[in-house]
Design a protein around this motif. Structure first.
Motif, PDB file in Angstrom:
ATOM      1  N   ALA A   1       0.618   0.007  11.642  1.00 31.97           N
ATOM      2  CA  ALA A   1      -0.551   0.277  10.808  1.00 31.97           C
ATOM      3  C   ALA A   1      -0.194   1.161   9.628  1.00 31.97           C
ATOM      4  O   ALA A   1      -0.718   1.006   8.528  1.00 31.97           O
ATOM      5  CB  ALA A   1      -1.645   0.955  11.641  1.00 31.97           C
ATOM      6  N   GLN A   2       0.735   2.091   9.823  1.00 28.23           N
ATOM      7  CA  GLN A   2       1.136   2.984   8.744  1.00 28.23           C
ATOM      8  C   GLN A   2       2.064   2.303   7.759  1.00 28.23           C
ATOM      9  O   GLN A   2       2.249   2.791   6.640  1.00 28.23           O
ATOM     10  CB  GLN A   2       1.823   4.220   9.336  1.00 28.23           C
ATOM     11  N   ALA A   3       2.691   1.185   8.197  1.00 28.79           N
ATOM     12  CA  ALA A   3       3.641   0.495   7.334  1.00 28.79           C
ATOM     13  C   ALA A   3       3.007  -0.618   6.532  1.00 28.79           C
ATOM     14  O   ALA A   3       3.680  -1.286   5.758  1.00 28.79           O
ATOM     15  CB  ALA A   3       4.770  -0.094   8.197  1.00 28.79           C
ATOM     16  N   SER A   4       1.698  -0.848   6.694  1.00 22.05           N
ATOM     17  CA  SER A   4       1.030  -1.959   6.030  1.00 22.05           C
ATOM     18  C   SER A   4       1.144  -1.823   4.524  1.00 22.05           C
ATOM     19  O   SER A   4       1.047  -0.750   3.956  1.00 22.05           O
ATOM     20  CB  SER A   4      -0.434  -1.983   6.462  1.00 22.05           C
ATOM     21  N   GLU A   5       1.352  -2.989   3.861  1.00 19.92           N
ATOM     22  CA  GLU A   5       1.425  -3.060   2.412  1.00 19.92           C
ATOM     23  C   GLU A   5       2.549  -2.184   1.832  1.00 19.92           C
ATOM     24  O   GLU A   5       2.349  -1.387   0.928  1.00 19.92           O
ATOM     25  CB  GLU A   5       0.067  -2.639   1.798  1.00 19.92           C
ATOM     26  N   ALA A   6       3.751  -2.309   2.411  1.00 19.18           N
ATOM     27  CA  ALA A   6       4.891  -1.548   1.894  1.00 19.18           C
ATOM     28  C   ALA A   6       5.298  -2.083   0.536  1.00 19.18           C
ATOM     29  O   ALA A   6       4.968  -3.190   0.154  1.00 19.18           O
ATOM     30  CB  ALA A   6       6.072  -1.662   2.858  1.00 19.18           C
ATOM     31  N   ARG A   7       6.044  -1.267  -0.228  1.00 22.24           N
ATOM     32  CA  ARG A   7       6.515  -1.686  -1.543  1.00 22.24           C
ATOM     33  C   ARG A   7       7.445  -2.888  -1.401  1.00 22.24           C
ATOM     34  O   ARG A   7       8.150  -3.042  -0.421  1.00 22.24           O
ATOM     35  CB  ARG A   7       7.268  -0.539  -2.223  1.00 22.24           C
ATOM     36  N   ALA A   8       7.474  -3.727  -2.449  1.00 22.55           N
ATOM     37  CA  ALA A   8       8.317  -4.920  -2.410  1.00 22.55           C
ATOM     38  C   ALA A   8       9.776  -4.558  -2.202  1.00 22.55           C
ATOM     39  O   ALA A   8      10.523  -5.274  -1.536  1.00 22.55           O
ATOM     40  CB  ALA A   8       8.136  -5.721  -3.704  1.00 22.55           C
ATOM     41  N   GLY A  39     -13.136  -2.921   7.422  1.00 22.47           N
ATOM     42  CA  GLY A  39     -13.299  -3.311   6.027  1.00 22.47           C
ATOM     43  C   GLY A  39     -12.000  -3.472   5.254  1.00 22.47           C
ATOM     44  O   GLY A  39     -12.029  -3.727   4.054  1.00 22.47           O
ATOM     45  N   ARG A  40     -10.869  -3.334   5.929  1.00 23.53           N
ATOM     46  CA  ARG A  40      -9.582  -3.429   5.231  1.00 23.53           C
ATOM     47  C   ARG A  40      -9.004  -4.836   5.340  1.00 23.53           C
ATOM     48  O   ARG A  40      -9.341  -5.602   6.231  1.00 23.53           O
ATOM     49  CB  ARG A  40      -8.588  -2.418   5.812  1.00 23.53           C
ATOM     50  N   ALA A  41      -8.094  -5.143   4.431  1.00 24.79           N
ATOM     51  CA  ALA A  41      -7.350  -6.392   4.492  1.00 24.79           C
ATOM     52  C   ALA A  41      -5.864  -6.031   4.533  1.00 24.79           C
ATOM     53  O   ALA A  41      -5.448  -5.158   5.275  1.00 24.79           O
ATOM     54  CB  ALA A  41      -7.697  -7.283   3.308  1.00 24.79           C
ATOM     55  N   GLY A  42      -5.053  -6.669   3.722  1.00 22.29           N
ATOM     56  CA  GLY A  42      -3.638  -6.313   3.656  1.00 22.29           C
ATOM     57  C   GLY A  42      -2.766  -7.071   4.641  1.00 22.29           C
ATOM     58  O   GLY A  42      -3.244  -7.847   5.469  1.00 22.29           O
ATOM     59  N   ARG A  43      -1.467  -6.837   4.525  1.00 23.12           N
ATOM     60  CA  ARG A  43      -0.469  -7.492   5.364  1.00 23.12           C
ATOM     61  C   ARG A  43       0.356  -6.430   6.059  1.00 23.12           C
ATOM     62  O   ARG A  43       0.714  -5.420   5.465  1.00 23.12           O
ATOM     63  CB  ARG A  43       0.441  -8.378   4.512  1.00 23.12           C
ATOM     64  N   VAL A  44       0.683  -6.665   7.316  1.00 22.23           N
ATOM     65  CA  VAL A  44       1.499  -5.721   8.058  1.00 22.23           C
ATOM     66  C   VAL A  44       2.976  -6.036   7.796  1.00 22.23           C
ATOM     67  O   VAL A  44       3.381  -7.194   7.739  1.00 22.23           O
ATOM     68  CB  VAL A  44       1.184  -5.758   9.564  1.00 22.23           C
ATOM     69  N   VAL A  45       3.763  -4.996   7.582  1.00 23.22           N
ATOM     70  CA  VAL A  45       5.209  -5.160   7.404  1.00 23.22           C
ATOM     71  C   VAL A  45       5.849  -5.361   8.766  1.00 23.22           C
ATOM     72  O   VAL A  45       5.590  -4.604   9.700  1.00 23.22           O
ATOM     73  CB  VAL A  45       5.808  -3.933   6.690  1.00 23.22           C
ATOM     74  N   VAL A  46       6.665  -6.389   8.884  1.00 22.31           N
ATOM     75  CA  VAL A  46       7.312  -6.721  10.155  1.00 22.31           C
ATOM     76  C   VAL A  46       8.817  -6.669   9.972  1.00 22.31           C
ATOM     77  O   VAL A  46       9.397  -7.495   9.260  1.00 22.31           O
ATOM     78  CB  VAL A  46       6.881  -8.123  10.648  1.00 22.31           C
ATOM     79  N   ARG A  85      -3.328  -2.157  21.151  1.00 22.64           N
ATOM     80  CA  ARG A  85      -2.953  -1.008  21.984  1.00 22.64           C
ATOM     81  C   ARG A  85      -1.594  -0.453  21.568  1.00 22.64           C
ATOM     82  O   ARG A  85      -1.361   0.762  21.614  1.00 22.64           O
ATOM     83  CB  ARG A  85      -2.912  -1.417  23.456  1.00 22.64           C
ATOM     84  N   LEU A  86      -0.693  -1.324  21.121  1.00 26.40           N
ATOM     85  CA  LEU A  86       0.641  -0.911  20.706  1.00 26.40           C
ATOM     86  C   LEU A  86       0.672  -0.352  19.280  1.00 26.40           C
ATOM     87  O   LEU A  86       1.730   0.069  18.816  1.00 26.40           O
ATOM     88  CB  LEU A  86       1.612  -2.088  20.827  1.00 26.40           C
ATOM     89  N   GLY A  87      -0.453  -0.359  18.588  1.00 29.00           N
ATOM     90  CA  GLY A  87      -0.519   0.246  17.263  1.00 29.00           C
ATOM     91  C   GLY A  87      -0.558  -0.720  16.100  1.00 29.00           C
ATOM     92  O   GLY A  87      -0.538  -0.295  14.943  1.00 29.00           O
ATOM     93  N   TRP A  88      -0.646  -2.025  16.374  1.00 32.99           N
ATOM     94  CA  TRP A  88      -0.732  -2.991  15.278  1.00 32.99           C
ATOM     95  C   TRP A  88      -2.121  -2.933  14.657  1.00 32.99           C
ATOM     96  O   TRP A  88      -3.119  -2.796  15.360  1.00 32.99           O
ATOM     97  CB  TRP A  88      -0.436  -4.399  15.793  1.00 32.99           C
ATOM     98  N   PRO A  89      -2.216  -3.016  13.318  1.00 30.84           N
ATOM     99  CA  PRO A  89      -3.522  -2.923  12.660  1.00 30.84           C
ATOM    100  C   PRO A  89      -4.409  -4.119  12.998  1.00 30.84           C
ATOM    101  O   PRO A  89      -4.014  -5.266  12.776  1.00 30.84           O
ATOM    102  CB  PRO A  89      -3.175  -2.891  11.164  1.00 30.84           C
TER     103      PRO A  89
END
Length: 218
Positions: free
Chosen positions: A25-32, A74-81, A138-142
């Motif tokens: 969740a904290q890594a969502s929408e990381a810089r390119a 209310g959020r969108a975005g992509r999770v960094v994997v 539960r594991l912290g994924w947004p």
């Protein structure tokens, strides 16, 4: 086309510049510049259009278990994997596919459509999806990147999968297939899914032939 799993073996990837212990969740929408290189020129996220009908089974599930629905952020975005997080996705997918024994709702409950958390260890596609989504949250994924999705499978039957909206494209966790694939690698026709940040609202994915029911055992 290679599956994403095969590509992970074939391609040496740079690890994301995310500190150890950082939740997805904290890594969502990381810089390119921090993102892992895309493994396919077609690894895009699905385009969505306007609102569409809510699956009957999901509506009933929310009536019976209201605490599991609503509460959108209310959020969108992509999770960094990154590599470790992809392995976690695959582990959850494999473990839950093995934990739940396939059984249609008709055989299980005497009903055509019923969505549950498969507490007794039996279920069809929606049960796999609901349990996977709950475990990943539960594991912290947004939660706004974990979307219940209705498709028509390779037999043109209604089916449900879990879509992970990621920087690599939309990843599909499925009980019919073990490997996690990009959406365009599945061979499925994508009908609709939950809206990001508003899980009780559903949006169209382009296939207008929505199935009346989505339950299908493995």
């Amino acid at each position: 086309m290679k599956s994403l799993t095969g590509a992970l073996v074939a391609v040496a990837m740079a690890v994301l510049a995310v500190p150890a212990g950082t939740a997805p969740a904290q890594a969502s929408e990381a810089r390119a510049s921090d993102a892992v290189a895309m493994l396919s020129p077609f690894a895009a996220n699905m385009a969505v259009s306007g609102s569409t009908s809510t699956p009957v089974g999901y509506a009933r599930f929310c009536e019976e278990m209201p605490a599991e629905c609503g509460n959108g952020n209310g959020r969108a975005g992509r999770v960094v994997v990154n590599e470790a997080e992809f392995r976690q996705l695959q582990k959850v997918n494999d473990e839950i596919n093995a934990r739940i024994q396939p059984m249609t709702d008709l055989d299980h409950y005497g009903e055509v459509e019923r969505w549950t958390f498969a507490e007794d260890g039996y279920g069809d596609c929606e049960e796999y999806v609901l349990v996977k989504r709950r475990e990943l949250i539960r594991l912290g994924w947004p939660p706004e990147t974990l979307l219940i999705t209705v498709v028509r499978d390779k037999k043109n039957a209604g089916h449900a999968v879990l879509t992970v909206v990621s920087d690599r494209g939309d990843l599909v966790l499925d009980n019919q297939e073990s490997p996690i694939l990009l959406w365009h690698e599945t061979g499925y026709r994508f009908v609709k899914r939950q809206a990001q940040g508003n899980p009780d609202r559903w949006v169209s994915l382009g296939d207008v032939l929505a199935p009346a029911t989505v339950g299908r055992a493995k």
